[in-house]
Enzyme design. Structure first.
Site, PDB file in Angstrom:
ATOM      1  N   TYR A 119     -22.875  -3.777  11.054  1.00  0.00           N
ATOM      2  CA  TYR A 119     -22.579  -3.671  12.489  1.00  0.00           C
ATOM      3  C   TYR A 119     -23.901  -3.957  13.218  1.00  0.00           C
ATOM      4  CZ  TYR A 119     -20.341  -0.992  16.448  1.00  0.00           C
ATOM      5  OH  TYR A 119     -19.770  -0.573  17.621  1.00  0.00           O
ATOM      6  N   ARG A 142     -24.501   5.867  18.301  1.00  0.00           N
ATOM      7  CA  ARG A 142     -24.735   4.746  19.219  1.00  0.00           C
ATOM      8  C   ARG A 142     -24.630   5.188  20.676  1.00  0.00           C
ATOM      9  NH1 ARG A 142     -24.083  -0.466  17.666  1.00  0.00           N
ATOM     10  NH2 ARG A 142     -22.924  -1.021  19.539  1.00  0.00           N
ATOM     11  N   ARG A 149     -12.358  -4.569  10.895  1.00  0.00           N
ATOM     12  CA  ARG A 149     -11.423  -4.431  12.001  1.00  0.00           C
ATOM     13  C   ARG A 149     -11.449  -5.746  12.768  1.00  0.00           C
ATOM     14  NH1 ARG A 149      -7.832  -0.712  11.698  1.00  0.00           N
ATOM     15  NH2 ARG A 149      -7.775  -0.226  13.926  1.00  0.00           N
ATOM     16  N   GLU A 208      -7.760  -4.834  25.184  1.00  0.00           N
ATOM     17  CA  GLU A 208      -8.336  -4.981  23.844  1.00  0.00           C
ATOM     18  C   GLU A 208      -7.656  -4.031  22.861  1.00  0.00           C
ATOM     19  OE1 GLU A 208     -12.605  -5.411  24.222  1.00  0.00           O
ATOM     20  OE2 GLU A 208     -12.876  -4.490  22.268  1.00  0.00           O
ATOM     21  N   ARG A 254      -9.612  -0.587  25.491  1.00  0.00           N
ATOM     22  CA  ARG A 254     -10.275  -0.784  26.781  1.00  0.00           C
ATOM     23  C   ARG A 254      -9.733  -2.023  27.476  1.00  0.00           C
ATOM     24  NH1 ARG A 254     -16.397  -2.179  24.456  1.00  0.00           N
ATOM     25  NH2 ARG A 254     -15.771  -3.946  23.187  1.00  0.00           N
ATOM     26  N   ARG A 303     -26.077  12.415  28.354  1.00  0.00           N
ATOM     27  CA  ARG A 303     -27.187  12.576  29.290  1.00  0.00           C
ATOM     28  C   ARG A 303     -26.955  13.748  30.220  1.00  0.00           C
ATOM     29  NH1 ARG A 303     -27.198   6.919  30.091  1.00  0.00           N
ATOM     30  NH2 ARG A 303     -28.605   5.993  28.585  1.00  0.00           N
ATOM     31  N   ASP A 314     -26.135  -5.320  16.563  1.00  0.00           N
ATOM     32  CA  ASP A 314     -26.222  -5.732  17.961  1.00  0.00           C
ATOM     33  C   ASP A 314     -26.954  -7.075  18.024  1.00  0.00           C
ATOM     34  OD1 ASP A 314     -24.893  -3.563  19.029  1.00  0.00           O
ATOM     35  OD2 ASP A 314     -26.702  -2.362  19.254  1.00  0.00           O
TER      36      ASP A 314
HETATM   37  N1  UDP Z   1     -16.445   5.523  21.398  1.00  0.00           N
HETATM   38  C1  UDP Z   1     -15.529   6.467  21.810  1.00  0.00           C
HETATM   39  N2  UDP Z   1     -15.101   6.454  23.104  1.00  0.00           N
HETATM   40  C2  UDP Z   1     -15.540   5.560  23.999  1.00  0.00           C
HETATM   41  C3  UDP Z   1     -16.484   4.586  23.583  1.00  0.00           C
HETATM   42  C4  UDP Z   1     -16.908   4.584  22.274  1.00  0.00           C
HETATM   43  O1  UDP Z   1     -15.091   7.283  21.025  1.00  0.00           O
HETATM   44  O2  UDP Z   1     -15.084   5.607  25.160  1.00  0.00           O
HETATM   45  C5  UDP Z   1     -16.874   5.545  19.978  1.00  0.00           C
HETATM   46  C6  UDP Z   1     -16.028   4.593  19.117  1.00  0.00           C
HETATM   47  O3  UDP Z   1     -15.842   5.169  17.849  1.00  0.00           O
HETATM   48  C7  UDP Z   1     -16.904   3.367  19.039  1.00  0.00           C
HETATM   49  C8  UDP Z   1     -18.311   3.975  18.996  1.00  0.00           C
HETATM   50  O4  UDP Z   1     -18.214   5.120  19.851  1.00  0.00           O
HETATM   51  O5  UDP Z   1     -16.636   2.618  17.902  1.00  0.00           O
HETATM   52  C9  UDP Z   1     -19.412   3.039  19.453  1.00  0.00           C
HETATM   53  O6  UDP Z   1     -19.128   2.598  20.755  1.00  0.00           O
HETATM   54  P1  UDP Z   1     -19.710   1.256  21.371  1.00  0.00           P
HETATM   55  O7  UDP Z   1     -19.368   1.239  22.812  1.00  0.00           O
HETATM   56  O8  UDP Z   1     -21.118   1.133  20.952  1.00  0.00           O
HETATM   57  O9  UDP Z   1     -18.802   0.186  20.611  1.00  0.00           O
HETATM   58  P2  UDP Z   1     -18.775  -1.414  20.716  1.00  0.00           P
HETATM   59  O10 UDP Z   1     -19.021  -1.804  22.143  1.00  0.00           O
HETATM   60  O11 UDP Z   1     -19.795  -1.898  19.742  1.00  0.00           O
HETATM   61  O12 UDP Z   1     -17.377  -1.709  20.284  1.00  0.00           O
END
Ligand code: UDP
Length: 378
Positions: free
Chosen positions: A346, A171, A247, A298, A277, A175, A348
């Protein structure tokens, strides 16, 4: 036809709207006191900030039809998701981009140099990454993996990244430019008045009746020609085979006068920091001005029976159980399971809408002969 929809999130709202426009009559029952499911937003009475009550949602898609669809019902404002990450006492830019790489390694690499440098960090012996960890080691190497992904992922999923599928990390882009946009997609934005107003707009049709604070029980399907069910798949069957693992998230809300963190999303990569976060909700609406601020810390943990399910876990155990529920569902007549909870995926928001638009077409074609799943959950 008379149709019952269970749940007033995006899946049922979009499906109901399409079928209402085709002349059917829809009743939607929703156990919560509001529509929009987990993308529900609400203005905070004290600060005026639009709060993403069940955590942040940012609309992004490559699907022009879906983008046109949401723009029919709400005014979207441009919004770029620019995420920061605090790890090892410094703040970095996410997703991993040229700025992150140069800051992390104290270098001034240009794109091609950075690409070669990261390739040298990467474990090229991994040719077909299966797990989250292998995917990370193959594409960014151990240092960046441990700083940004390992701790965050252990906290988010409660599992060792060696046991998680590579698809979760896919996901996130890496870059070799200073583009710090979290998403690749062509269309991105935020509904000006929040997601609840968007969903209310979708539901605003004379053939749609919404009943809030209304728990669904299977006997309510009596008298309807078809049911669209967007609640938890296992919940429909009263968990008779056991519970599918999710979760859940806990939000520790706090307020502040002024600007607390200077951005909408700050991730915390280290396992020692207990939350994943912090989101500062006024930054999701940069066109608004508010002196006060509302923030969420969170925390992720295993979902217990009375918690709100968020992320389907979909490990081997869950997939085996899911297969059994799918078999049960397929033996049930007159019902179609939709969305994140109904199909245990999962999803979007844009994919949810796309699938619902497809369901409308399928229903026009098949009517009450609609299958239990428009998209197979396995
Ligand atoms: N992830 C991570 N570090 C970060 C952000 C995301 O390891 O700083 C990993 C984590 O396992 C997460 C996955 O990447 O579940 C997908 O991230 P995304 O931001 O898409 O998660 P969402 O916003 O759907 O919770």
């Amino acid at each position: 036809m008379e149709i019952l929809c269970v749940g007033a999130g995006l899946s049922c709202a979009v499906t109901a709207r399409g079928l209402a426009e085709a002349g059917h009559h829809l009743t939607i029952v929703e156990s919560r006191s509001h529509v929009a499911g987990n993308c529900h937003t609400e203005r905070d009475g004290d600060t005026g900030v639009m709060v993403h009550v069940y955590g942040p949602h940012i609309f992004h898609t490559d699907d022009a039809e879906v983008w046109d669809y949401v723009n029919r019902f709400a005014t979207f404002r441009p919004y770029r998701n620019r995420v920061k990450a605090t790890t090892r006492g410094e703040v970095f830019s996410l997703p991993i981009n040229l700025h992150t790489i140069n800051q992390f390694y104290r270098k001034t690499l240009r794109p091609e140099e950075a690409r070669a440098f990261i390739e040298a960090q990467a474990d090229t012996t991994i040719t077909d990454p299966q797990s989250f960890e292998e995917q990370a080691l193959r594409f960014v190497g151990r240092d960046l993996y441990e700083a940004f992904f390992k701790g965050y992922t252990v906290k988010q999923w409660g599992m060792d990244p060696r046991d998680l599928p590579a698809s979760i990390l896919k996901r996130l882009p890496v870059r070799f430019s200073y583009d710090d946009n979290y998403f690749f997609h062509k269309f991105q934005g935020m509904p000006e008045e929040g997601y609840t107003a968007l969903v209310e707009g979708i539901l605003d049709h004379p053939n749609i009746t919404v009943k809030l604070n209304h728990s669904f029980t299977r006997d309510q399907a009596e008298g309807y020609d078809h049911v669209f069910y967007s609640g938890p798949l296992d919940g429909y069957f009263d968990y008779e085979l056991g519970r599918l693992g999710y979760r859940t998230l806990d939000f520790e809300r706090f307020t502040h006068q002024g600007d607390w963190q200077g951005c909408a999303v700050m991730n915390y990569g280290e396992e020692e920091v207990p939350f994943t976060r912090i989101t500062e909700h006024k930054h999701f609406a940069p066109w608004e001005e508010h002196e006060g601020s509302v923030l969420y810390r969170e925390f992720s943990r295993a979902c217990e029976p009375d918690d709100i399910p968020y992320y389907p876990i979909r490990q081997l155990r869950e997939k085996a159980l899911l297969a059994d529920y799918v078999a049960l569902a397929e033996q049930t007549q007159g019902i179609t399971f939709l969305g994140r909870l109904g199909t245990y995926r999962y999803l979007d928001m844009d994919v949810t809408i796309r699938e619902a638009l497809n369901v409308i077409e399928m229903f026009k074609d098949k009517g009450a002969k609609m299958p239990a799943f428009a998209v197979p959950p396995l």
